[in-house]
Write an enzyme that holds these catalytic residues in place. Sequence first.
Site: not given
Length: 687
Positions: A117, A119, A121, A231, A323, A416, A419, A432, A438
């Site tokens: 399965e 893993k 995170d 699980y 891993k 900016c 522009c 801006c 822009c």
Amino acid sequence: MNADRTSDSVARIDELRREIAHHDHRYHVLDAPEIADDVYDELVQELRALEAEHPDLVTPTSPTQRVGGVASAGLETVPHVAAMLSLDSSADPVAFQQFDARLRKALGDEGVRYSLEPKLDGLSIELVYEQGQLARAVTRGDGRRGEVVTANVRTIAGLPERLSDATEAVPALVAVRGEVFLALDAFDDVNEALLAVGKAPFANPRNAAAGTIRQLDPALAASRPLALYAYDLLEPDGGGGEMPFQTHGEVLAGLAAWGLPVNPEHAWASDADEAWSVFERFAARRDTLPYEIDGVVVKLDALAARRALGSTAHHPRWAYAIKFPPRKEVSQVLRIVTSVGRTGAVTPVALLRPVSIGGVTVSRANLHNREDIERKDIREGDMVRVERAGDVIPQVVERVEVAGERGAPFRMPDRCPSCDSVLEPRGPYTVCPNAFDCPAQRIGRLVHFASRRGLDIDGLGERTARQLVERGLVTQLPQLFELEPAELETLDGFAEVSARNLHHALQRARRTELAQLLYGLGIPEVGAAVAQTLAQRFGTLAGLRAASVEALEAVDGVGPVMARAIHGFLHEPRNAEVLDALEARIETLPIEVVEPEAQPLAGVTIVFTGALERFTRDQARSLVERLGAKAAASVSKRTHLVVAGSDAGSKLAKATELGIEVVDEEGFLAYLEDLGIDSGELTGDVA
Ligand code: IVH
């Protein structure tokens, strides 16, 4: 009060706030705390005590004033039904073969069959169902005891409150282990929302999930769409549980039959070689999964064999995690440049010495905004830790301390870069102001409009959008639909077929879901989730444009600030022109409109203070919120009503000072009755 003591306190308060902010960052963002929870709690307690002595020094940004997202000093801890062990793991194929060899030696070749399965995170969670009913959800904690986070876990969509016994009998006690996680899309939304209010974004989806589960405000958890996959079914330590299944395969089928979400990504293998090729298949798909995974878990199928093998103090002997390489690497900031996004926000971007992170070469990472870069104190030449989560833009997580001279602190530009307009500070951002003309903002708008959650126009990425804008082919969104294949063919990187394909994609996008159109427009504050609610409430773009600020505010999840921002955007004259032109060119698919519930208290702000008798303050708050009111934490000019229980203190005084209507609990119930709300029913309802 003695002046010296006061100035000592001022200094200490300042120091404590800085320390607490530092530890909050280590804990919630980096997930690398430096101090134990109780030491942290002591810091907060000391700060509280000092602030109580000097109420004039309390600021709204003090860590004592936050409700949501706070470290879970207040969570209750309980022992687990079964110890929550870790997993034996490595990225080394030889180590995995040794695991397989140990199992074969103990069980013989016949006994070995593996379940594989992803893993996930996220963070592991123990769900306890008693008589089929969800009794509690507990974090891993130290493995023996964990924190009770049931209220937050209840906000997870698709998690049953009651297990179904329709096809599979449910034992009296069911303890399930699973993983709580945040999908990558949701993670992006959470960070976007945090950044919008000037808060530090989470470094990765796992920290975001952990930070959400371990805080005290279920409303905050509800606003972040956490997910869960179950699980494992636990055998209670010391017996007492029934285990109606013989194999892990049966367990997974059983969990699903009870209505628990089980990851459809799953495979079987009968030996180490086969398992390794399954692992490689998952590794190749890592970036295409909608959630972050950091490896593959290999588990023995037969439960009797698992019992025979048993566990070490750290991990079971029958499971192994292979891993993936980590998504974090250290690299050097070569330069810091700025880029202008569709909203005009000028984002500092670190150009890095190229580094491979989880198989992808990274040479740029996001630094978010002026405050983020100042907080992390990142300068050109610094060594930094960079993290990449799924296909999300890599982020600079923190600076890595190295000896020697450092460069000068970074300064945002005054003008900016696209522009040349004079930039303006706005909260943590530098913006801006030249929204319409822009070029960088125009390009950003096109890319967002065409993005997957927008109109999902294949072939219209950054590079193409840039050319369309720079060659003057498209200045406003509606012009996209007027482009001819012959014009597209003139763009760099395009030929006859690709031009025809893009033209086709553009024409196809003229029939779309309203939610996608609303998201794609880039209305301030409107992410995918809000776009969906607005679509369901108003049905058409015309319907949304006709909505008043009040009607917008009455929509679930839309507050007064958001309502005004949406309304302002839709009615800004140049935007309105664009919207007219889009309405003429785009047909949105019909959607069933959800009428709002009656909300007799819409637009009313109520503050509860002191002790109430008929309900807790939380109950009172959620009650008036259901009726459309806002329950605020503090009294201000905008408060309409203060409900004062016994022992009401400073809030009552403030209300009197501001001349705001104050009622006691009885008066509150009478107030509700005047609105035609049966308070008896309500108190019964919330009890
Ligand atoms: S089985 C006793 N299956 O990985 C072993 N764990 O590094 C029970 N994890 O703490 C764990 N996905 O939070 C298992 N499909 C999966 C998993 C998984 C993620 C996590 C789990 C555990 C950690 C160990």
